[in-house]
Write a protein that holds these residues in place. Structure first.
Motif, PDB file in Angstrom:
ATOM      1  N   PRO A 157      -0.947  -4.590 -11.233  1.00  0.00           N
ATOM      2  CA  PRO A 157      -1.404  -5.976 -11.100  1.00  0.00           C
ATOM      3  C   PRO A 157      -1.500  -6.406  -9.637  1.00  0.00           C
ATOM      4  CG  PRO A 157       0.378  -5.790 -12.709  1.00  0.00           C
ATOM      5  CD  PRO A 157       0.312  -4.492 -11.987  1.00  0.00           C
ATOM      6  N   ILE A 158      -2.401  -7.353  -9.377  1.00  0.00           N
ATOM      7  CA  ILE A 158      -2.512  -7.952  -8.053  1.00  0.00           C
ATOM      8  C   ILE A 158      -2.359  -9.463  -8.172  1.00  0.00           C
ATOM      9  CG2 ILE A 158      -3.991  -6.099  -7.200  1.00  0.00           C
ATOM     10  CD1 ILE A 158      -6.343  -8.099  -7.424  1.00  0.00           C
ATOM     11  N   THR A 159      -2.047 -10.092  -7.069  1.00  0.00           N
ATOM     12  CA  THR A 159      -1.906 -11.543  -7.015  1.00  0.00           C
ATOM     13  C   THR A 159      -3.271 -12.188  -6.813  1.00  0.00           C
ATOM     14  OG1 THR A 159      -1.652 -11.668  -4.616  1.00  0.00           O
ATOM     15  CG2 THR A 159       0.333 -11.202  -5.914  1.00  0.00           C
ATOM     16  N   ASP A 160      -3.316 -13.505  -6.904  1.00  0.00           N
ATOM     17  CA  ASP A 160      -4.565 -14.229  -6.683  1.00  0.00           C
ATOM     18  C   ASP A 160      -5.056 -14.096  -5.241  1.00  0.00           C
ATOM     19  OD1 ASP A 160      -4.592 -15.067  -9.311  1.00  0.00           O
ATOM     20  OD2 ASP A 160      -3.637 -16.998  -8.878  1.00  0.00           O
ATOM     21  N   LEU A 161      -4.151 -13.763  -4.338  1.00  0.00           N
ATOM     22  CA  LEU A 161      -4.537 -13.573  -2.936  1.00  0.00           C
ATOM     23  C   LEU A 161      -5.167 -12.210  -2.686  1.00  0.00           C
ATOM     24  CD1 LEU A 161      -1.460 -15.113  -1.056  1.00  0.00           C
ATOM     25  CD2 LEU A 161      -3.670 -16.177  -1.534  1.00  0.00           C
ATOM     26  N   GLU A 163      -3.363  -9.189  -3.262  1.00  0.00           N
ATOM     27  CA  GLU A 163      -2.308  -8.274  -2.840  1.00  0.00           C
ATOM     28  C   GLU A 163      -1.680  -7.623  -4.063  1.00  0.00           C
ATOM     29  OE1 GLU A 163      -0.643 -10.678   1.057  1.00  0.00           O
ATOM     30  OE2 GLU A 163       0.124 -11.215  -0.930  1.00  0.00           O
ATOM     31  N   ASP A 165       1.056  -6.639  -6.554  1.00  0.00           N
ATOM     32  CA  ASP A 165       2.298  -7.269  -6.985  1.00  0.00           C
ATOM     33  C   ASP A 165       3.399  -6.198  -6.950  1.00  0.00           C
ATOM     34  OD1 ASP A 165       4.463  -8.340  -8.406  1.00  0.00           O
ATOM     35  OD2 ASP A 165       3.167  -9.495  -9.740  1.00  0.00           O
ATOM     36  N   GLU A 167       6.639  -6.367  -7.191  1.00  0.00           N
ATOM     37  CA  GLU A 167       7.686  -6.455  -8.212  1.00  0.00           C
ATOM     38  C   GLU A 167       7.193  -5.848  -9.518  1.00  0.00           C
ATOM     39  OE1 GLU A 167      11.145  -6.712  -9.933  1.00  0.00           O
ATOM     40  OE2 GLU A 167      10.775  -7.130  -7.802  1.00  0.00           O
ATOM     41  N   THR A 191      -7.684  -5.970   2.155  1.00  0.00           N
ATOM     42  CA  THR A 191      -6.224  -5.975   2.010  1.00  0.00           C
ATOM     43  C   THR A 191      -5.634  -4.649   2.489  1.00  0.00           C
ATOM     44  OG1 THR A 191      -6.418  -7.387   0.055  1.00  0.00           O
ATOM     45  CG2 THR A 191      -4.322  -6.229   0.375  1.00  0.00           C
ATOM     46  N   ASN A 193      -2.683  -2.391   2.065  1.00  0.00           N
ATOM     47  CA  ASN A 193      -1.597  -2.216   1.102  1.00  0.00           C
ATOM     48  C   ASN A 193      -0.354  -1.628   1.762  1.00  0.00           C
ATOM     49  OD1 ASN A 193      -3.001  -3.137  -1.215  1.00  0.00           O
ATOM     50  ND2 ASN A 193      -4.113  -1.208  -1.313  1.00  0.00           N
ATOM     51  N   ALA A 340      -5.282 -12.041   1.574  1.00  0.00           N
ATOM     52  CA  ALA A 340      -4.022 -11.329   1.776  1.00  0.00           C
ATOM     53  C   ALA A 340      -3.496 -11.574   3.186  1.00  0.00           C
ATOM     54  CB  ALA A 340      -4.236  -9.828   1.550  1.00  0.00           C
ATOM     55  N   ARG A 383     -10.747  -9.134 -12.460  1.00  0.00           N
ATOM     56  CA  ARG A 383      -9.441  -9.781 -12.279  1.00  0.00           C
ATOM     57  C   ARG A 383      -9.585 -11.105 -11.528  1.00  0.00           C
ATOM     58  NH1 ARG A 383      -6.227 -12.670 -10.696  1.00  0.00           N
ATOM     59  NH2 ARG A 383      -4.037 -12.347 -10.102  1.00  0.00           N
TER      60      ARG A 383
END
Length: 417
Positions: A157-161, A163, A165, A167, A191, A193, A340, A383
């Motif tokens: 999964p990635i964040t809305d920014l 990046e 995730d 965690e 981004t 990583n 990001a 996404r």
């Protein structure tokens, strides 16, 4: 780590963007009656005269097949070809020569690892983790392996920014995970990583790591020994070199255990109808006549970039990106896509009420070259819930004035949409 430039000096050239631009002949032209502004560097970078000349000189003076030739041209061609391999090894932080495999590009490198390692080591029930930021070339090869073996490809999964995730990544790691496939830099969002941290976490559960470095090598130094990955790949044409040539670096202990990718000449030790034995590394994976001129051109590109202090180049590109972000904040109707904290070289965006392809066409009419669409990253676009983006991507020869041209052109675009 950098290698010696053609003149034998390290990082000796003072960065001056006007002088750099003079090295790239394609930049000095008009498109649709306007001076060219080339902002499609994430798709391919332009080539300096030194690279063009190296390829031309090879064909004019040295053209011959490499290895085992019984004449001077072949000896010279082999020296240039293997010399380019040595330049790549040094460019990647002093890797061993036998760990440098020539490929057609990053896409073929991923397919080589998928065919020669994954198909023999991935089983039903195993898991391959793939970042949701990935280019299709770092998704589809692993899907093909999963279909053949009964394994699963799961997206990180990635964040809305834009990046990863971390965690969620930690929670997805388990002994069932056998491979983690990551892009060092997202081609669609820029981004960067945290691959070193992600590689360390993957090792803790016994997983191997493959890193797509296509978008990273032109922007900052790479040291594969410090990074800790098992495989690292990049394409020459993203690094001011020619198309059709790329590199797969892999740990020797792994490469030694892997089956050949293609069969044919050069990759054999002995061949008979009773059976065939295979050549030593790296030639086991280099069947047939290679792209000799491409390798030489890539070597020349590494020579070129190594004349500069890489930190100065990175600072220039960071300034361009920050300037673009600042200009975008004042552009009514522009929506940035992907923000990001760590990114390089790419600014993706949308204009309210317009399709990216329409924006790109109207920019081209004003001499501004960008890329539009899904950027071979359809899962990422799904996404983010966008059809695609307009992507402006920067390199060492771009200027603030060109970014001004981009935003001036966008103001005219708005009048037609």
């Amino acid at each position: 780590m950098t290698i010696a430039a053609v003149n034998g000096e390290l990082n000796s050239r003072v960065f001056d963007v006007d002088q750099v631009r003079a090295d790239f002949p394609i930049l000095h032209q008009t498109v649709n009656g306007q001076p060219l502004v080339y902002l499609d560097n994430a798709a391919t970078t332009q080539k300096p005269d030194s690279v063009i000349n190296a390829i031309s000189d090879y064909y004019r003076t040295t053209n011959a097949n490499v290895h085992r030739g019984a004449h001077s041209l072949s000896d010279r061609a082999t020296a240039l070809f293997e010399g380019a391999r040595a330049k790549v090894a040094a460019f990647l932080g002093g890797a061993a020569l036998e760990e440098i495999i020539w490929t057609r590009g990053t896409t073929e490198a991923a397919n080589l690892v998928a065919h020669s390692w994954a198909r023999y080591n991935i089983q039903a029930g195993d898991v391959i983790l793939v970042s949701n930021l990935e280019h299709h070339s770092n998704i589809v090869p692993w899907q093909l392996v999963a279909e053949e073996t009964g394994a699963k490809v799961l997206p990180l999964p990635i964040t809305d920014l834009g990046e990863i995730d971390l965690e969620a990544y930690r929670q997805m790691l388990s002994p069932a995970v056998k491979l983690v496939a990551l892009g060092h830099v997202s081609n669609a969002l820029g981004t960067v990583n945290p691959v070193a941290e992600m590689i360390e976490l993957a090792k803790a559960v016994g997983a191997l790591t493959y890193v797509d470095g296509a978008q990273a090598v032109a922007h900052f130094e790479i040291d594969v020994s410090k990074l800790g990955a098992d495989f690292y790949a990049f394409s020459g044409h993203k690094l001011f070199g020619p198309t059709g040539i790329g590199v797969l670096w892999g740990r020797k202990a792994l490469l030694d255990t892997m089956a050949p990718f293609h069969g044919g000449g050069e990759m054999i030790e002995t061949c008979s109808f009773a059976g065939t034995t295979f050549n030593r590394l790296p030639y086991k994976f280099e069947a047939g006549t290679p792209d000799i001129a491409g390798a030489i051109g890539l070597g020349a590109a590494i020579d070129y970039i190594s004349t500069f202090n890489r930190a100065e180049l990175a600072a220039h590109e960071e300034d361009l990106l920050n300037y673009c972000i600042a200009r975008a904040a004042d552009c009514e109707g522009l929506v940035a896509v992907g923000e990001a904290q760590q990114r390089v070289g790419v600014f993706s965006f949308l204009l309210d009420g317009s399709h990216p392809s329409d924006v790109g066409m109207l920019l081209d009419q004003q001499g501004v070259a960008v890329r539009t669409g899904h950027h071979c990253a359809q899962p990422l676009m799904a996404r983010l819930q966008v059809p695609g983006t307009v992507r402006a991507s920067f390199s060492i020869y771009n200027t603030r004035a060109e970014i001004d041209r981009l935003f001036e052109a966008l103001e005219k675009v708005k009048q037609f949409l």
